[in-house]
Design an enzyme around this catalytic site. Structure first.
Site, short mmCIF file in Angstrom:
data_model
loop_
_atom_site.label_atom_id
_atom_site.label_comp_id
_atom_site.label_asym_id
_atom_site.label_seq_id
_atom_site.Cartn_x
_atom_site.Cartn_y
_atom_site.Cartn_z
CG HIS A 204 -17.16 -28.87 -30.54
ND1 HIS A 204 -17.04 -27.72 -29.80
CD2 HIS A 204 -15.97 -29.01 -31.18
CE1 HIS A 204 -15.85 -27.20 -29.96
NE2 HIS A 204 -15.18 -27.96 -30.81
CG ASP B 139 -19.57 -27.52 -27.64
OD1 ASP B 139 -18.95 -28.41 -27.02
OD2 ASP B 139 -19.00 -26.70 -28.38
CB SER C 297 -12.85 -25.97 -32.06
OG SER C 297 -12.55 -26.70 -30.90
#
Length: 727
Positions: free
Chosen positions: A702, A670, A589
């Site tokens: 994600h 995602d 991320s």
């Protein structure tokens, strides 16, 4: 993503992996062979994962969920246990079905347990059973199924969440094209997290006569909003008053562009008998101000309480107001509150309103970080809460009279949830060295003697795995500030040896590097593979004060990146067991963004990189992501309005300086950071003849939730590291 959000998200993720009613295999507790004590991906996936739990009214027992996974069958199974608090060896498995049973809650003065299980059509419904698991009975029969539920204190009503259709589908507009797959989209937000927004959660209340539900009412009526808030909100965002006459609920009553660009959620009180509601977070006659959503809302809000109409009892309530809970005597209501609109990582305050006078008071105001979760004590004056400070997450108490706070627990741990259990607290606790278990905490005793293990779900693994160790390491930043890093050491560590070492880059971007336990980014499995890990609490992470937390916004390439390089440089210089010639850099991320950015700025420190779900192109990210408030706040607004401090620091602009092997990982479901980001980074590396690899998951978001994908992730991850740092 803040810690409380992450906890809710984990619960949702586990529920998403449950087996269907048609699955015949019962997946239970496992004790696999552990060769030479080594923690592997297969061993990780064999561990039980404790989920939701509830305490009997008399505090003498508790019930809880455990999720078990089968890598072979690529499935999971949720079971229900009960356990006594006087005799902690007394554990009973209540689950009998091959399909999952979840969300156990005591009802009928603790004589029964309500739970969710599938009906004959595969929809999750509310069931009940006696506390010993007998006399099972289906209570609800909702066509759409039920997501979560909560019985009223008097037991005569049930509050529950259903996922309902939202907006028009193509087949609604063109009835003769019922097989068309195209979507006609007219406004934001048309997709969220990992799904197209064609359904939303809605709160309902129904009468309960002890046998079945009747007279179901949609609390929101004709209003086209969701409650709880997706993607991570759950039943914790709604609560009953002690007299069962009022429901407090969280809702962001916005749609389209306003919904995509604002975090302005409020607390509403719903009168069950009158079917009316009141917003307790907005002044009389409040009208939402007009704003320019291509610019950061922080540049348009005045933080001296002048944000138009949005001040109640002297508090600015423009951001997330969530998770309401009434005091046991019904005189107060507490909730978590973020001050500023558009800032999802603002400090989470603990507010309490006197329901007679409307006066609001902030408790633990000097606690200079987030209140992550909380519960009322039985005296209606004390609140226990959980918060992160200096890389650990502990239980604290505060009270209405003084508003000060006191730390209840101590040690190198993360406490992640909390419930009353008689005169004690039942809490979940984890660390980088141990998976989550439940513990009893006596708040009247000293922190060094007030904790008792309540579950031993993963005792077999605790006793048979050779675990690494975790140590704190403080170093100086480029501007002379103190920074904490966690140093994770391999099992059977020998300080006279040299070890390949990983710099771990945290995501969020404002999630703490505390004593978290992960089944993917697991520090112990990295240590088990012979790596030292340096995990810095760089600029932008909670637990070190508001100034430290907020320095990252609009400065992704600033001190937060300096902090990573300072941490690894200082560790390599001071810790003689770190091999400076075998350094890797990994992260997901915002950690993936960090990897991409450092790949163009590391001056040959690292021998390889791994980026999972990372932002490669900030301009691309600004228009691809779904929650626009995040992009606006952190990037300062749209790139066409300038903001060179942000967009000139986009990793893709430094690809010409890339010179190091890189692995890019991404899930195609995602929608927070779209898969084109990883594909672009991989393509750039390939075109520049840099050794590179792409691991793409068509069916993951994600995170990586499916067991076989999780094992594939670990195998690919360590094969890449070993190739460049060991071979």
């Amino acid at each position: 993503m803040n810690k409380s959000t992450l906890i809710s998200a984990m619960a949702i993720a586990l529920a998403a992996c449950t087996t269907s009613q048609d699955d015949e295999k019962f997946i239970g507790q496992q004790e696999p062979e552990i060769k030479d004590g080594k923690l592997t991906a297969e061993v990780l996936w064999a561990m039980g994962r404790i989920g939701a739990y509830d305490v009997a009214p008399d505090g003498k027992s508790f019930t809880y969920n455990v999720s078990y996974y089968s890598v072979e069958n690529n499935k999971s199974h949720n079971v229900i246990y009960t356990q006594g608090t006087d005799n902690l060896e007394e554990r009973n498995l209540l689950t009998t079905a091959a399909s999952s049973e979840v969300s156990p809650q005591y009802i009928n003065e603790g004589k029964q347990i309500a739970f969710l299980a599938a009906d004959k059509d595969g929809n999750m419904q509310i069931w009940s059973m006696d506390a010993d698991g007998s006399a099972r009975k289906q209570l609800s029969n909702e066509a759409e199924g039920i997501d979560e539920f909560k019985f009223s204190p008097d037991g005569k009503k049930v509050l529950f969440i259903k996922t309902m259709k939202y907006g028009e589908r193509t087949s609604d507009i063109h009835t003769d094209l019922d097989k068309a797959s195209g979507r006609v989209i007219n406004r934001l937000m048309y997709r969220h997290w990992d799904e197209w927004v064609e359904s939303i959660p809605r709160p309902f209340v129904a009468d309960f006569d002890g046998s079945e539900l009747a007279n179901t009412t949609d609390i929101l009526g004709d209003e086209p909003y969701e409650s709880p808030m997706r993607p991570f909100g759950g039943i914790e965002q709604l609560n009953w008053s002690p007299d069962s006459k009022t429901i407090a609920y969280t809702c962001r009553k916005l749609e389209g562009k306003d919904y995509a660009c604002s975090t302005d959620a409020d607390i509403f009180l719903y009168d069950v008998e009158a079917a009316t509601c009141k917003n307790i977070c907005k002044g009389e006659g409040y009208v939402r101000p007009e704003v320019d959503y291509t610019e950061s809302l922080k540049n348009q809000q005045v933080n001296d309480m002048n944000y138009p109409g949005n001040v109640v009892s002297g508090f600015l309530l423009a951001g997330y107001d969530t998770n309401p809970a009434f005091s046991p005597d019904g005189k107060y209501i507490a909730w978590q509150s973020m001050e500023r609109d558009g800032y999802e990582s603002d400090i989470n305050r603990l507010l309490v309103m006197n329901l007679q006078t409307g006066e609001i008071k902030q408790l633990a105001a000097d606690f200079d970080t987030n209140v992550d979760t909380y519960i009322w004590a039985n005296d209606s004056q004390t609140i226990y809460f959980i918060g992160t400070w200096h890389g650990t997450t502990h239980i604290y108490s505060t009270n209405i009279a003084e508003g000060s706070f006191k730390q209840i627990t101590d040690g190198q741990y993360d406490y992640t949830s909390i419930a009353l259990c008689g005169d004690q607290l039942l809490c979940s606790r984890q660390s980088m060295c141990e998976a989550s278990e439940l513990f009893l905490v006596d708040p009247t005793k000293a922190a060094d003697s007030n904790v008792t293990p309540a579950t031993q779900e993963n005792k077999y693994f605790a006793e048979n795995v050779a675990w690494g160790t975790v140590e704190p390491f403080w170093s100086k930043t480029v501007d002379g500030k103190d920074m904490l890093s966690w140093i994770i050491l391999p099992p059977n560590f020998d300080k006279s040896k040299k070890y390949p070492t990983l710099l771990f880059c945290e995501g969020g971007p404002q999630s703490p590097v505390s004593q978290f336990w992960s089944y993917r980014w697991n520090m112990m499995i990295m240590a088990a593979h012979g790596y030292v890990v340096v995990a810095p609490n760089r600029r932008g992470l909670p637990g070190f004060g508001k100034e430290w937390l907020e320095e990252i916004s609009e400065d992704y390439g600033g001190h937060c990146m300096d902090d990573y390089l300072s941490a690894i440089d200082d560790a390599a210089e001071q810790l003689t067991y770190i091999d400076k010639d075998r350094l890797g850099c990994v992260g997901a991320s915002f950690g993936g963004f960090s990897v991409y950015w450092l790949a163009g700025h590391h001056d040959k420190r690292f021998k390889c990189f791994i980026a999972h779900d990372g932002i490669f192109n900030l301009e691309q990210q600004y228009l691809e992501t779904e929650e626009m408030w995040f992009a606006n706040w952190d990037m300062g607004g749209a790139f066409w309005n300038g903001h060179p401090k942000t967009f000139d620091n986009s990793p893709h602009k430094f690809v010409d300086k890339w010179d190091t092997p890189i692995l890019c990982i991404q899930g195609e479901k995602d929608f927070r950071i779209v898969s084109s980001q990883a594909m672009s980074a991989f393509n750039a590396a390939q075109l520049r003849n840099i050794p590179s690899q792409l691991l793409i998951f068509p069916d993951e978001n994600h995170w990586v939730l499916k067991p076989q994908n999780g094992v594939l992730w670990q195998r690919t991850y360590f094969a890449w590291l070993d190739k460049w740092l060991k071979d």
